[in-house]
Every structure is written in structure tokens, then in C-alpha cells.
Design a protein around this motif. Structure first.
Motif, PDB file in Angstrom:
ATOM      1  N   HIS A  87       0.863  -1.179   0.000  1.00  0.00           N
ATOM      2  CA  HIS A  87       0.000   0.000   0.000  1.00  0.00           C
ATOM      3  C   HIS A  87       0.902   1.232   0.000  1.00  0.00           C
ATOM      4  O   HIS A  87       1.549   1.530   1.002  1.00  0.00           O
ATOM      5  N   LEU A  88       0.971   1.911  -1.157  1.00  0.00           N
ATOM      6  CA  LEU A  88       1.807   3.098  -1.315  1.00  0.00           C
ATOM      7  C   LEU A  88       0.985   4.224  -1.942  1.00  0.00           C
ATOM      8  O   LEU A  88       1.008   4.422  -3.164  1.00  0.00           O
ATOM      9  N   PRO A  89       0.248   4.984  -1.138  1.00  0.00           N
ATOM     10  CA  PRO A  89      -0.561   6.075  -1.691  1.00  0.00           C
ATOM     11  C   PRO A  89       0.249   7.072  -2.523  1.00  0.00           C
ATOM     12  O   PRO A  89      -0.254   7.611  -3.514  1.00  0.00           O
ATOM     13  N   ASN A  90       1.512   7.311  -2.146  1.00  0.00           N
ATOM     14  CA  ASN A  90       2.331   8.239  -2.937  1.00  0.00           C
ATOM     15  C   ASN A  90       2.600   7.696  -4.336  1.00  0.00           C
ATOM     16  O   ASN A  90       2.699   8.463  -5.296  1.00  0.00           O
ATOM     17  N   ASP A  91       2.693   6.362  -4.467  1.00  0.00           N
ATOM     18  CA  ASP A  91       2.858   5.763  -5.791  1.00  0.00           C
ATOM     19  C   ASP A  91       1.585   5.933  -6.607  1.00  0.00           C
ATOM     20  O   ASP A  91       1.638   6.191  -7.806  1.00  0.00           O
ATOM     21  N   PHE A  92       0.419   5.806  -5.977  1.00  0.00           N
ATOM     22  CA  PHE A  92      -0.843   6.017  -6.696  1.00  0.00           C
ATOM     23  C   PHE A  92      -0.906   7.453  -7.232  1.00  0.00           C
ATOM     24  O   PHE A  92      -1.330   7.681  -8.363  1.00  0.00           O
ATOM     25  N   LYS A  93      -0.485   8.421  -6.416  1.00  0.00           N
ATOM     26  CA  LYS A  93      -0.481   9.827  -6.855  1.00  0.00           C
ATOM     27  C   LYS A  93       0.494  10.023  -8.018  1.00  0.00           C
ATOM     28  O   LYS A  93       0.188  10.719  -8.988  1.00  0.00           O
ATOM     29  N   TYR A  94       1.676   9.441  -7.908  1.00  0.00           N
ATOM     30  CA  TYR A  94       2.688   9.519  -8.963  1.00  0.00           C
ATOM     31  C   TYR A  94       2.129   8.939 -10.267  1.00  0.00           C
ATOM     32  O   TYR A  94       2.222   9.548 -11.333  1.00  0.00           O
ATOM     33  N   PHE A  95       1.525   7.755 -10.171  1.00  0.00           N
ATOM     34  CA  PHE A  95       0.920   7.088 -11.321  1.00  0.00           C
ATOM     35  C   PHE A  95      -0.148   7.985 -11.954  1.00  0.00           C
ATOM     36  O   PHE A  95      -0.175   8.192 -13.167  1.00  0.00           O
ATOM     37  N   LYS A  96      -1.014   8.526 -11.123  1.00  0.00           N
ATOM     38  CA  LYS A  96      -2.094   9.378 -11.638  1.00  0.00           C
ATOM     39  C   LYS A  96      -1.530  10.615 -12.326  1.00  0.00           C
ATOM     40  O   LYS A  96      -1.974  10.983 -13.426  1.00  0.00           O
ATOM     41  N   ASN A  97      -0.557  11.266 -11.713  1.00  0.00           N
ATOM     42  CA  ASN A  97       0.039  12.475 -12.300  1.00  0.00           C
ATOM     43  C   ASN A  97       0.738  12.188 -13.623  1.00  0.00           C
ATOM     44  O   ASN A  97       0.648  12.980 -14.558  1.00  0.00           O
ATOM     45  N   LYS A  98       1.436  11.075 -13.712  1.00  0.00           N
ATOM     46  CA  LYS A  98       2.153  10.733 -14.951  1.00  0.00           C
ATOM     47  C   LYS A  98       1.198  10.347 -16.078  1.00  0.00           C
ATOM     48  O   LYS A  98       1.426  10.682 -17.230  1.00  0.00           O
ATOM     49  N   THR A  99       0.130   9.603 -15.759  1.00  0.00           N
ATOM     50  CA  THR A  99      -0.717   9.036 -16.802  1.00  0.00           C
ATOM     51  C   THR A  99      -1.939   9.889 -17.145  1.00  0.00           C
ATOM     52  O   THR A  99      -2.622   9.607 -18.127  1.00  0.00           O
ATOM     53  N   TRP A 100      -2.226  10.925 -16.353  1.00  0.00           N
ATOM     54  CA  TRP A 100      -3.438  11.713 -16.564  1.00  0.00           C
ATOM     55  C   TRP A 100      -3.466  12.288 -17.985  1.00  0.00           C
ATOM     56  O   TRP A 100      -2.499  12.872 -18.449  1.00  0.00           O
ATOM     57  N   GLY A 101      -4.571  12.072 -18.679  1.00  0.00           N
ATOM     58  CA  GLY A 101      -4.748  12.587 -20.032  1.00  0.00           C
ATOM     59  C   GLY A 101      -4.070  11.764 -21.109  1.00  0.00           C
ATOM     60  O   GLY A 101      -4.143  12.103 -22.291  1.00  0.00           O
ATOM     61  N   MET A 102      -3.412  10.689 -20.725  1.00  0.00           N
ATOM     62  CA  MET A 102      -2.666   9.857 -21.670  1.00  0.00           C
ATOM     63  C   MET A 102      -3.386   8.526 -21.885  1.00  0.00           C
ATOM     64  O   MET A 102      -4.136   8.075 -21.034  1.00  0.00           O
ATOM     65  N   PRO A 103      -3.113   7.869 -23.009  1.00  0.00           N
ATOM     66  CA  PRO A 103      -3.632   6.511 -23.185  1.00  0.00           C
ATOM     67  C   PRO A 103      -2.895   5.546 -22.264  1.00  0.00           C
ATOM     68  O   PRO A 103      -1.680   5.654 -22.087  1.00  0.00           O
ATOM     69  N   VAL A 104      -3.648   4.620 -21.662  1.00  0.00           N
ATOM     70  CA  VAL A 104      -3.059   3.557 -20.855  1.00  0.00           C
ATOM     71  C   VAL A 104      -3.475   2.220 -21.460  1.00  0.00           C
ATOM     72  O   VAL A 104      -4.648   1.999 -21.758  1.00  0.00           O
ATOM     73  N   ILE A 105      -2.490   1.360 -21.663  1.00  0.00           N
ATOM     74  CA  ILE A 105      -2.713   0.046 -22.263  1.00  0.00           C
ATOM     75  C   ILE A 105      -2.452  -1.002 -21.201  1.00  0.00           C
ATOM     76  O   ILE A 105      -1.435  -0.942 -20.490  1.00  0.00           O
ATOM     77  N   MET A 106      -3.377  -1.969 -21.110  1.00  0.00           N
ATOM     78  CA  MET A 106      -3.236  -3.007 -20.092  1.00  0.00           C
ATOM     79  C   MET A 106      -3.876  -4.300 -20.568  1.00  0.00           C
ATOM     80  O   MET A 106      -4.715  -4.290 -21.469  1.00  0.00           O
ATOM     81  N   GLY A 107      -3.490  -5.375 -19.929  1.00  0.00           N
ATOM     82  CA  GLY A 107      -4.137  -6.656 -20.174  1.00  0.00           C
ATOM     83  C   GLY A 107      -5.476  -6.723 -19.461  1.00  0.00           C
ATOM     84  O   GLY A 107      -5.764  -5.916 -18.561  1.00  0.00           O
ATOM     85  N   ARG A 108      -6.289  -7.688 -19.837  1.00  0.00           N
ATOM     86  CA  ARG A 108      -7.629  -7.852 -19.264  1.00  0.00           C
ATOM     87  C   ARG A 108      -7.591  -8.045 -17.753  1.00  0.00           C
ATOM     88  O   ARG A 108      -8.378  -7.457 -17.012  1.00  0.00           O
ATOM     89  N   LYS A 109      -6.677  -8.886 -17.261  1.00  0.00           N
ATOM     90  CA  LYS A 109      -6.627  -9.140 -15.819  1.00  0.00           C
ATOM     91  C   LYS A 109      -6.291  -7.864 -15.046  1.00  0.00           C
ATOM     92  O   LYS A 109      -6.838  -7.626 -13.968  1.00  0.00           O
ATOM     93  N   SER A 110      -5.400  -7.051 -15.591  1.00  0.00           N
ATOM     94  CA  SER A 110      -5.077  -5.771 -14.938  1.00  0.00           C
ATOM     95  C   SER A 110      -6.300  -4.868 -14.923  1.00  0.00           C
ATOM     96  O   SER A 110      -6.594  -4.222 -13.912  1.00  0.00           O
ATOM     97  N   TYR A 111      -7.022  -4.836 -16.037  1.00  0.00           N
ATOM     98  CA  TYR A 111      -8.236  -4.019 -16.097  1.00  0.00           C
ATOM     99  C   TYR A 111      -9.255  -4.496 -15.054  1.00  0.00           C
ATOM    100  O   TYR A 111      -9.835  -3.690 -14.328  1.00  0.00           O
ATOM    101  N   GLU A 112      -9.452  -5.802 -14.984  1.00  0.00           N
ATOM    102  CA  GLU A 112     -10.419  -6.345 -14.023  1.00  0.00           C
ATOM    103  C   GLU A 112      -9.989  -6.067 -12.582  1.00  0.00           C
ATOM    104  O   GLU A 112     -10.830  -5.840 -11.710  1.00  0.00           O
ATOM    105  N   ALA A 113      -8.680  -6.054 -12.316  1.00  0.00           N
ATOM    106  CA  ALA A 113      -8.191  -5.753 -10.967  1.00  0.00           C
ATOM    107  C   ALA A 113      -8.502  -4.303 -10.581  1.00  0.00           C
ATOM    108  O   ALA A 113      -8.685  -4.000  -9.399  1.00  0.00           O
ATOM    109  N   LEU A 114      -8.578  -3.417 -11.568  1.00  0.00           N
ATOM    110  CA  LEU A 114      -8.898  -2.013 -11.295  1.00  0.00           C
ATOM    111  C   LEU A 114     -10.355  -1.828 -10.877  1.00  0.00           C
ATOM    112  O   LEU A 114     -10.706  -0.831 -10.275  1.00  0.00           O
ATOM    113  N   LYS A 115     -11.207  -2.754 -11.269  1.00  0.00           N
ATOM    114  CA  LYS A 115     -12.647  -2.721 -10.994  1.00  0.00           C
ATOM    115  C   LYS A 115     -13.409  -1.758 -11.905  1.00  0.00           C
ATOM    116  O   LYS A 115     -14.607  -1.875 -12.062  1.00  0.00           O
ATOM    117  N   GLU A 116     -12.735  -0.749 -12.476  1.00  0.00           N
ATOM    118  CA  GLU A 116     -13.366   0.194 -13.398  1.00  0.00           C
ATOM    119  C   GLU A 116     -12.270   0.902 -14.199  1.00  0.00           C
ATOM    120  O   GLU A 116     -11.097   0.859 -13.833  1.00  0.00           O
TER     121      GLU A 116
END
Length: 174
Positions: free
Chosen positions: A31-60
Motif C-alpha cells: 500500500h503506497l498512496p504516494n505511488d498512486f499519486k505519482y501514477f495518476k500524475n504521470k498518466t493523466w490525459g494519456m492513453p493507458v494500455i493493459m491486459g484484461r486481468k489488470s483491467y479487471e483488478a482495477l474494478k473500473e
């Protein structure tokens, strides 16, 4: 539409333990909330590509980003994501956006299949040896060069020490 002379970076963004674990039982093993913020800041407005299992793990779908899912399942039709059955078509679609960077966000197989075609890796190195079942590929230091690193200690919100690392392909490597 983007001018074809503009460079679009294809990048991995991932958090991995010292032994390259990125997942355990379909979830992140820390559990690293600072990593979640970093991820959000880097990827915001950009395309993100993932496999199905990763998508399902996100829940949405991730808000504020073009979500692109790669799967061989023909009956998989999430409402807020584009679906392709191969990496090449997913990348082609992502390049239609006006983004300067396209992020591949997992999982293990997608990372393994694309490590040779990305030009940048945003790696949150979690300073711990973790048990898991999904791994990030080993970074070959003959091909990749560490261009920045910012370290942080564990604290009351982030349960492990970690370092935000940025790796770029070494243009001198042949």
C-alpha cells in the motif's frame, strides 16, 4: 491529429519489489498512496494500455485517460475501455490521440511482451522482497540507463520505502 514528426514515447509505468514482484493473487502486495499519486500524475490525459486481468483488478476504467485493454476474449466488452486482441493494434489506436506518451500499465505478460519496444520505464522500486505470482522483467543495464531516482522512506501511509526511478533506452547500446 498529431504531426507525424512529433515523437511519441511508449513507456512502462510499474511498481516492483526488489525481486521484481508486481502482483500477488491479482492484487498489489503493498500500500503506497504516494505511488498512486505519482501514477495518476504521470498518466493523466494519456492513453493507458493493459491486459484484461489488470483491467479487471482495477474494478473500473481509470478516469481522465483513454483505457485500452488487450485480450483474446471475444466476449469482453467493458463500457469505458477500448478492446483489442493484440498489442500492435492497441498501440496504433493509442497513437491516434494527441498524447506525447503512451503508458503500458500491466500486467506481467504485457510488460514482458513490450519491454523491447518501449523507450522509457517509470519504475517505483519498492525496497522489500515480496512473495508474489506476477513479475516485471529484469532491466538489462546494458540496454537501459537510469536517468533519475528519488527515494522516500516508509511512513505512516506508505508501508515500504520506495524510489521513483526513470529509465531510458541507452542509445549507445547496440
Amino acid at each position: 491529429m498529431k504531426n507525424n514528426s512529433e515523437k511519441v514515447f511508449l513507456a512502462h509505468i510499474v511498481a516492483a519489489s526488489e525481486n521484481n514482484v508486481i502482483g500477488a493473487n491479482g492484487d498489489m502486495p503493498w500500500h503506497l498512496p504516494n505511488d498512486f499519486k505519482y501514477f495518476k500524475n504521470k498518466t493523466w490525459g494519456m492513453p493507458v494500455i493493459m491486459g484484461r486481468k489488470s483491467y479487471e483488478a482495477l474494478k473500473e476504467s481509470l478516469p481522465g485517460r483513454i483505457n485500452i485493454v488487450i485480450t483474446k476474449k471475444t466476449d469482453f466488452h467493458p463500457k469505458d475501455a477500448l478492446v483489442f486482441n493484440n498489442i500492435e493494434d492497441a498501440i496504433t489506436k493509442a497513437k491516434e490521440s494527441d498524447a506525447k506518451e503512451i503508458f503500458i500499465i500491466g500486467g506481467g505478460e504485457i510488460f514482458k511482451q513490450t519491454i523491447d519496444i518501449v523507450s522509457r520505464i517509470y519504475l517505483t522500486r519498492v525496497h522489500a522482497t515480496i512473495e508474489g505470482d506476477t513479475y516485471y522483467p529484469e532491466i538489462n543495464k546494458n540496454i537501459w540507463k537510469l536517468v533519475s531516482a528519488q527515494s522516500f522512506p516508509a511512513d505512516d501511509k506508505n508501508n515500504y520505502p520506495y524510489t521513483f526511478e526513470v529509465w531510458e533506452k541507452n542509445i549507445d547500446a547496440s
